[in-house]
Design a protein around this motif. Sequence first.
Motif, PDB file in Angstrom:
ATOM      1  N   PHE A  70       1.299 -68.641  73.350  1.00 41.24           N
ATOM      2  CA  PHE A  70       2.650 -68.256  73.746  1.00 41.24           C
ATOM      3  C   PHE A  70       3.083 -66.911  73.165  1.00 41.24           C
ATOM      4  O   PHE A  70       4.068 -66.337  73.620  1.00 41.24           O
ATOM      5  CB  PHE A  70       3.656 -69.330  73.318  1.00 41.24           C
ATOM      6  CG  PHE A  70       3.551 -70.615  74.093  1.00 41.24           C
ATOM      7  CD1 PHE A  70       3.724 -70.636  75.464  1.00 41.24           C
ATOM      8  CD2 PHE A  70       3.284 -71.813  73.446  1.00 41.24           C
ATOM      9  CE1 PHE A  70       3.628 -71.826  76.186  1.00 41.24           C
ATOM     10  CE2 PHE A  70       3.186 -73.010  74.154  1.00 41.24           C
ATOM     11  CZ  PHE A  70       3.359 -73.012  75.523  1.00 41.24           C
ATOM     12  N   GLY A  71       2.372 -66.447  72.159  1.00 46.22           N
ATOM     13  CA  GLY A  71       2.770 -65.202  71.518  1.00 46.22           C
ATOM     14  C   GLY A  71       3.672 -65.470  70.321  1.00 46.22           C
ATOM     15  O   GLY A  71       3.945 -66.625  69.966  1.00 46.22           O
ATOM     16  N   PRO A  72       4.186 -64.405  69.692  1.00 46.66           N
ATOM     17  CA  PRO A  72       4.976 -64.554  68.461  1.00 46.66           C
ATOM     18  C   PRO A  72       6.407 -65.014  68.721  1.00 46.66           C
ATOM     19  O   PRO A  72       7.359 -64.484  68.148  1.00 46.66           O
ATOM     20  CB  PRO A  72       4.927 -63.147  67.869  1.00 46.66           C
ATOM     21  CG  PRO A  72       4.842 -62.257  69.063  1.00 46.66           C
ATOM     22  CD  PRO A  72       3.994 -62.993  70.072  1.00 46.66           C
ATOM     23  N   VAL A  73       6.556 -66.016  69.579  1.00 46.08           N
ATOM     24  CA  VAL A  73       7.889 -66.548  69.901  1.00 46.08           C
ATOM     25  C   VAL A  73       8.036 -67.983  69.414  1.00 46.08           C
ATOM     26  O   VAL A  73       9.010 -68.662  69.740  1.00 46.08           O
ATOM     27  CB  VAL A  73       8.161 -66.486  71.427  1.00 46.08           C
ATOM     28  CG1 VAL A  73       8.153 -65.039  71.912  1.00 46.08           C
ATOM     29  CG2 VAL A  73       7.148 -67.325  72.204  1.00 46.08           C
ATOM     30  N   VAL A  74       7.058 -68.452  68.630  1.00 42.75           N
ATOM     31  CA  VAL A  74       7.035 -69.845  68.184  1.00 42.75           C
ATOM     32  C   VAL A  74       7.831 -69.985  66.892  1.00 42.75           C
ATOM     33  O   VAL A  74       7.602 -69.247  65.923  1.00 42.75           O
ATOM     34  CB  VAL A  74       5.589 -70.335  67.979  1.00 42.75           C
ATOM     35  CG1 VAL A  74       5.584 -71.787  67.504  1.00 42.75           C
ATOM     36  CG2 VAL A  74       4.799 -70.188  69.279  1.00 42.75           C
ATOM     37  N   HIS A  75       8.773 -70.916  66.900  1.00 45.12           N
ATOM     38  CA  HIS A  75       9.608 -71.195  65.739  1.00 45.12           C
ATOM     39  C   HIS A  75       9.457 -72.670  65.365  1.00 45.12           C
ATOM     40  O   HIS A  75       9.281 -73.526  66.236  1.00 45.12           O
ATOM     41  CB  HIS A  75      11.086 -70.925  66.025  1.00 45.12           C
ATOM     42  CG  HIS A  75      11.370 -69.519  66.455  1.00 45.12           C
ATOM     43  ND1 HIS A  75      11.863 -68.556  65.611  1.00 45.12           N
ATOM     44  CD2 HIS A  75      11.233 -68.915  67.663  1.00 45.12           C
ATOM     45  CE1 HIS A  75      12.021 -67.429  66.262  1.00 45.12           C
ATOM     46  NE2 HIS A  75      11.642 -67.620  67.516  1.00 45.12           N
ATOM     47  N   ARG A  93      11.225 -66.883  75.458  1.00 42.73           N
ATOM     48  CA  ARG A  93      11.677 -66.079  74.319  1.00 42.73           C
ATOM     49  C   ARG A  93      11.668 -66.879  73.029  1.00 42.73           C
ATOM     50  O   ARG A  93      11.674 -66.296  71.946  1.00 42.73           O
ATOM     51  CB  ARG A  93      13.079 -65.530  74.584  1.00 42.73           C
ATOM     52  CG  ARG A  93      13.200 -64.690  75.842  1.00 42.73           C
ATOM     53  CD  ARG A  93      14.385 -63.759  75.802  1.00 42.73           C
ATOM     54  NE  ARG A  93      15.649 -64.442  75.718  1.00 42.73           N
ATOM     55  CZ  ARG A  93      16.466 -64.668  76.746  1.00 42.73           C
ATOM     56  NH1 ARG A  93      16.102 -64.279  77.964  1.00 42.73           N
ATOM     57  NH2 ARG A  93      17.618 -65.281  76.589  1.00 42.73           N
ATOM     58  N   ALA A  94      11.673 -68.210  73.131  1.00 41.72           N
ATOM     59  CA  ALA A  94      11.631 -69.052  71.933  1.00 41.72           C
ATOM     60  C   ALA A  94      10.988 -70.378  72.292  1.00 41.72           C
ATOM     61  O   ALA A  94      11.491 -71.114  73.154  1.00 41.72           O
ATOM     62  CB  ALA A  94      13.026 -69.279  71.361  1.00 41.72           C
ATOM     63  N   THR A 105      13.551 -69.714  79.343  1.00 36.09           N
ATOM     64  CA  THR A 105      13.579 -68.790  78.200  1.00 36.09           C
ATOM     65  C   THR A 105      13.423 -69.503  76.861  1.00 36.09           C
ATOM     66  O   THR A 105      12.923 -68.922  75.904  1.00 36.09           O
ATOM     67  CB  THR A 105      14.892 -68.007  78.177  1.00 36.09           C
ATOM     68  OG1 THR A 105      16.000 -68.918  78.045  1.00 36.09           O
ATOM     69  CG2 THR A 105      15.061 -67.186  79.451  1.00 36.09           C
ATOM     70  N   HIS A 106      13.891 -70.753  76.779  1.00 35.78           N
ATOM     71  CA  HIS A 106      13.863 -71.498  75.527  1.00 35.78           C
ATOM     72  C   HIS A 106      13.393 -72.929  75.801  1.00 35.78           C
ATOM     73  O   HIS A 106      13.768 -73.537  76.813  1.00 35.78           O
ATOM     74  CB  HIS A 106      15.262 -71.572  74.888  1.00 35.78           C
ATOM     75  CG  HIS A 106      15.798 -70.247  74.432  1.00 35.78           C
ATOM     76  ND1 HIS A 106      16.185 -69.261  75.323  1.00 35.78           N
ATOM     77  CD2 HIS A 106      16.039 -69.745  73.187  1.00 35.78           C
ATOM     78  CE1 HIS A 106      16.629 -68.210  74.643  1.00 35.78           C
ATOM     79  NE2 HIS A 106      16.553 -68.479  73.354  1.00 35.78           N
ATOM     80  N   VAL A 107      12.584 -73.473  74.879  1.00 32.07           N
ATOM     81  CA  VAL A 107      12.111 -74.845  75.025  1.00 32.07           C
ATOM     82  C   VAL A 107      11.838 -75.403  73.644  1.00 32.07           C
ATOM     83  O   VAL A 107      11.506 -74.655  72.717  1.00 32.07           O
ATOM     84  CB  VAL A 107      10.839 -74.905  75.909  1.00 32.07           C
ATOM     85  CG1 VAL A 107       9.699 -74.113  75.282  1.00 32.07           C
ATOM     86  CG2 VAL A 107      10.413 -76.336  76.184  1.00 32.07           C
TER      87      VAL A 107
END
Length: 507
Positions: free
Chosen positions: A299-304, A278-279, A249-251
């Motif tokens: 990845f879509g709009p989940v990049v921070h 998700r992130a 879910t997160h990386v």
Amino acid sequence: MHLSRLADHHPDKPAVLDAATGAATTYRELDEASVRLARLLADRGLAPGDHAALLMDNTPGYFTAAWACQRSGLYWTPVNHHLTTDEAAYIVRDCGARALLASGALAAAARDVADAAPGAAVRLIDGDGDPPDGFENLRAATAPYPAREPEDEREGSYMFYSSGTTGRPKGILRDRGDEPFGTGLTLDRTLPALFGFGADTVYLSPAPLYHAAPTGWTLGTMRNGGTVVLMDRFDAERTLELIERYRVTHVQFVPTMLLRMLKLPEETRARYDVSSLRAVVHAAAPCPVEAKRRVIEWFGPVVHEYYSGSEGNCFFLIDSADWLAHPGSVGRAAFGEAHVLDDDGRELPAGEVGTVWFAGVPPFEYHNDPGKTAGAFNDRGWSTLGDLGRLDGDGYLYLADRRTDLILSGGVNVYPREIEDVLAVHPAVADAAVVGAPDPDMGQRVRAVVQPADPAAAGPALAAELIAHCRARLAGYKCPRAIEFTGELPRTPSGKLLRRLLADSAP
């Protein structure tokens, strides 16, 4: 956020999944192993505020050691196991470590480091086989201790090392406080608030744990009841396979990792299901704008993205939508206030580049270096990482240069002065300079320019000799791959190196 309470709540849930073997370490197993080690450390005289050093690779045993130190109220320093013996021993000595905890695969290196750092009297090896002289087997030594949590456990704190004024790294010392264990650190509370970490989190950790972010984020995952999937080393396709297999879910990545995944054939990338993410978080170095656009498309709009430092004096954050509206920005301050000042300390208007300073943030100091500490603060009590940047009218920060001299290669800090000092002592070198040069894969590479004592000696043979000279004294990632020769380096009459001229002349 208390490891024992988490173990009570879901004892059989994996806290760590070892991607190399598939083996799981449950919350109960991790809690009991860390309690036993904490009891041993206390029995050997370590008390809250004392220091321990971890020379460990990416194996689940790292977390036993980390949690034992954390619940013992210790300062603890992960040591880069790619350093030379002298470099690693300097850190162990400088931090004042009374204990050295090492992985079995690094037993020989640990023995050499311990010989050069005799103050670390408690020496434990986590692994099978006979430990080296002067060390005990960690599992055997801790086995007699009860797994019942001690009373009055206190929170510890990791202390990472950065560059020092002489080119030697310096410890970044932040207030440990005296909170009960289970209170958690600031990051542990930040991860749920900003990135949605919780009990259902599956966090993939592809980077070495001796770096600040991998340690902080893996422990933060566990503090919030999630599961860490631990890679022993990064591999682009393997990363995608693990995301699919474990429904990650997160990386968190550094840009070099993103670039290497982007360079996989399209059919390879399309083969893996990454919809569980998700992130996707990246930091540690600038990411090329066009590459980041492709990452968001993938990845879509989940990049921070975030910008921070081990000093803990800033944290800027930007999500995909904000970044697409402000390409190239690292975001707005999540806490405190950012100010951009000129060399005379005057505040600059929006859009102008200067040194970035931070107000209203926790203090820190550089261990054993009051001069470097003083240089990080101004007369208003604001602190800086030495980076140059600009703010726009909405408070978004754009970095112009991450520390003027610092080389960021694959997300790893490389300090030119340290390499220059090694080159300068070679008898064939009259002068030497090291700067960063653009690299399409690593972001930057180490570029060494040497003024030979005998101009006639310049050539491939001397270059090979100088590279070997560096490799005998420095970790491999710090060493230049090639040497350029020049008749004279650009310096001012006072002797200051004009690095910008060297950067502008890069081939």
